[in-house]
Design a protein around this motif. Structure first.
Motif, PDB file in Angstrom:
ATOM      1  N   GLU A 269       0.843  -1.199   0.000  1.00 33.96           N
ATOM      2  CA  GLU A 269       0.000   0.000   0.000  1.00 33.96           C
ATOM      3  C   GLU A 269       0.874   1.244   0.000  1.00 33.96           C
ATOM      4  OE1 GLU A 269      -2.963   0.469   3.107  1.00 33.96           O
ATOM      5  OE2 GLU A 269      -3.697   2.326   2.184  1.00 33.96           O
TER       6      GLU A 269
ATOM      7  N   LEU B 188       1.541   4.904   0.909  1.00 30.56           N
ATOM      8  CA  LEU B 188       1.080   5.814   1.958  1.00 30.56           C
ATOM      9  C   LEU B 188       1.938   7.077   1.896  1.00 30.56           C
ATOM     10  CD1 LEU B 188       0.681   2.955   4.545  1.00 30.56           C
ATOM     11  CD2 LEU B 188      -1.208   4.396   3.713  1.00 30.56           C
ATOM     12  N   VAL B 189       1.272   8.176   1.626  1.00 29.46           N
ATOM     13  CA  VAL B 189       2.027   9.402   1.350  1.00 29.46           C
ATOM     14  C   VAL B 189       2.590  10.013   2.639  1.00 29.46           C
ATOM     15  CG1 VAL B 189       0.018  10.970   1.438  1.00 29.46           C
ATOM     16  CG2 VAL B 189       1.967  11.541  -0.044  1.00 29.46           C
ATOM     17  N   ARG B 190       3.770  10.601   2.527  1.00 27.32           N
ATOM     18  CA  ARG B 190       4.429  11.307   3.625  1.00 27.32           C
ATOM     19  C   ARG B 190       4.879  12.660   3.114  1.00 27.32           C
ATOM     20  NH1 ARG B 190       2.359   7.646   5.732  1.00 27.32           N
ATOM     21  NH2 ARG B 190       3.213   6.023   7.080  1.00 27.32           N
TER      22      ARG B 190
ATOM     23  N   ILE C 182      -6.163  17.746  -2.621  1.00 25.70           N
ATOM     24  CA  ILE C 182      -6.084  16.286  -2.686  1.00 25.70           C
ATOM     25  C   ILE C 182      -6.129  15.802  -4.137  1.00 25.70           C
ATOM     26  CG2 ILE C 182      -8.579  15.869  -2.493  1.00 25.70           C
ATOM     27  CD1 ILE C 182      -5.815  13.760  -0.873  1.00 25.70           C
TER      28      ILE C 182
ATOM     29  N   LEU D  81      -7.820   6.392  -2.752  1.00 23.46           N
ATOM     30  CA  LEU D  81      -8.528   7.450  -3.473  1.00 23.46           C
ATOM     31  C   LEU D  81      -9.465   8.166  -2.509  1.00 23.46           C
ATOM     32  CD1 LEU D  81      -9.651   5.922  -6.909  1.00 23.46           C
ATOM     33  CD2 LEU D  81      -7.657   7.373  -6.433  1.00 23.46           C
TER      34      LEU D  81
ATOM     35  N   GLN E  45     -11.763  12.991  -5.012  1.00 25.87           N
ATOM     36  CA  GLN E  45     -11.235  12.664  -6.339  1.00 25.87           C
ATOM     37  C   GLN E  45     -12.335  12.131  -7.253  1.00 25.87           C
ATOM     38  OE1 GLN E  45      -7.584  10.588  -4.394  1.00 25.87           O
ATOM     39  NE2 GLN E  45      -6.944  11.055  -6.473  1.00 25.87           N
TER      40      GLN E  45
ATOM     41  N   GLU F 204      -8.054   1.901  -3.368  1.00 26.03           N
ATOM     42  CA  GLU F 204      -8.768   1.798  -2.090  1.00 26.03           C
ATOM     43  C   GLU F 204      -9.738   2.965  -1.942  1.00 26.03           C
ATOM     44  OE1 GLU F 204      -6.193   1.122   1.252  1.00 26.03           O
ATOM     45  OE2 GLU F 204      -5.331  -0.687   0.342  1.00 26.03           O
TER      46      GLU F 204
ATOM     47  N   GLY G 149      -3.762  -3.473  10.542  1.00 23.76           N
ATOM     48  CA  GLY G 149      -3.378  -3.119  11.911  1.00 23.76           C
ATOM     49  C   GLY G 149      -3.050  -4.314  12.787  1.00 23.76           C
TER      50      GLY G 149
ATOM     51  N   GLN H  64      -2.081  -6.950   6.929  1.00 21.64           N
ATOM     52  CA  GLN H  64      -1.273  -5.734   6.824  1.00 21.64           C
ATOM     53  C   GLN H  64      -1.098  -5.202   8.233  1.00 21.64           C
ATOM     54  OE1 GLN H  64      -3.031  -2.749   4.275  1.00 21.64           O
ATOM     55  NE2 GLN H  64      -1.406  -1.261   4.638  1.00 21.64           N
ATOM     56  N   GLY H  65       0.128  -5.041   8.665  1.00 16.60           N
ATOM     57  CA  GLY H  65       0.300  -4.536  10.025  1.00 16.60           C
ATOM     58  C   GLY H  65       1.745  -4.519  10.445  1.00 16.60           C
TER      59      GLY H  65
END
Ligand code: C2E
Ligand code: MG
Ligand code: MG
Ligand code: MG
Length: 283
Positions: A59, A61-63, A87, A115, A119, A146, A234, A253-254
């Motif tokens: 996945e 994940l923006v930073r 966004i 998404l 958007q 997603e 998680g 996912q975690g």
């Protein structure tokens, strides 16, 4: 300080509200610049098939690599970006970059991109997705998008049409943060969704709360009947992993497997978690 509210009534801003407003403005301005200055970065978190120990997807994940404040998490700036409409630009950048990155990974590893509901209000969303795929050369089947229940519940003809077009492009839709809040799983068969990600809160409560356990069981049974892939987000402990496995939930996912990592740190993960059968099962 008083300001005119929506209906012409005076609205009093408390110092706290004003701080929040100023903070938001400041983030907005800086975020606009951050896009230009290329300060956004994608981290990736693996989604693992716990039966094989193989990575099936990552996945994005923006930073925000802020020059003074260090790495800022999306929980801080994505809400501001959604409120200001930024966004849309950020989302297009994320899509393009994620597709470009994923092309270099083993073929069986998909990339998942979030998404935002906003958007879907853009006329050119489908073009943006198609262009990211075309320009990068990524097989559409390797792109997961997603979406959240808030996108689905607006359920307009326009949203339905866009979801159908995404499906027709060959990309795969996932429902993120599934909580049984607004919709039931059975409602999902109205949409071309292939995968459901159950919210982190469920993983966190899975061991202590019998109620949560019952809900997870029900979601798992329904997902099976509806032929949906199910991911538990998680997952941090072996106990949670074991519980999910006992409910036939194997896509995980975690932090137990990995936190989101910068692209430079992915190579070793992709190497040691290859799709090859593991030695012990191959013997
Ligand atoms: P999400 O899409 O539900 O992503 C999963 C979040 O859960 C990530 O937080 C991830 O770091 C965190 N997480 C995963 N496993 C664990 C775990 O075991 N323990 C704990 N405590 N947390 C875990 P992150 O990266 O801070 O992202 C937060 C949210 O920001 C995302 O939630 C998503 O809604 C949004 N976001 C991130 N990147 C984008 C983006 O490019 N576009 C949009 N629209 N939203 C994004
Ligand atoms: Mg997500
Ligand atoms: Mg999620
Ligand atoms: Mg979330």
């Amino acid at each position: 300080e008083a300001k005119l509210g929506a209906r012409g009534t005076a609205v009093r801003y408390s110092p706290k509200m004003q701080d929040a407003l100023l903070e938001k403005r400041a983030i907005e301005e800086e975020l606009r610049e951050a896009l230009v200055k290329d300060e956004l970065a994608l981290f990736y978190q693996p989604i693992v098939d716990s039966r094989r120990g193989a990575i099936v997807a990552m996945e994005a994940l923006v930073r925000w690599r802020h020059p003074e404040r260090g790495i800022i998490s999306p929980g801080v700036f994505i809400p501001v970006a959604e409120q200001t409409g930024l966004i849309v630009e950020i989302g297009a950048w994320v899509l393009r970059r994620a597709c470009e990155d994923a092309v270099a990974w083993p073929r069986h590893v998909r990339v998942a991109v979030n998404l935002a509901p906003k958007q879907f209000h853009q006329a050119d969303l489908i073009d943006t997705i198609a262009t990211a795929l075309d320009d990068s050369g990524l097989d559409p089947d390797r792109l997961e998008l997603e979406i959240t229940e808030s996108t689905l519940i607006s359920n307009t003809d326009d949203i339905q049409a866009k979801l159908a077009k995404i499906d027709a492009l060959g990309a795969r839709l996932s429902l993120d943060d599934f909580e049984t809040g607004y919709s039931s799983l059975s409602y999902l068969n109205r949409f071309p969704v292939k995968k459901v990600k159950i919210d982190q809160a469920f993983s966190r409560q899975a061991i202590e709360s019998p109620k949560t356990q019952a809900i997870i069981s029900a979601i798992s049974a329904l997902a099976k009947d509806l032929n949906l892939d199910l991911v538990a987000e998680g997952v941090e402990t072996q106990a949670q992993l074991g519980f999910m496995a006992s409910k036939n939930i194997f896509l995980i996912q975690g932090y137990l497997y990995s936190k989101p990592r910068p692209i430079e740190e992915l190579a070793p993960l992709l190497e040691c978690w290859s799709d090859a059968p593991r030695l012990e099962s191959a013997a």
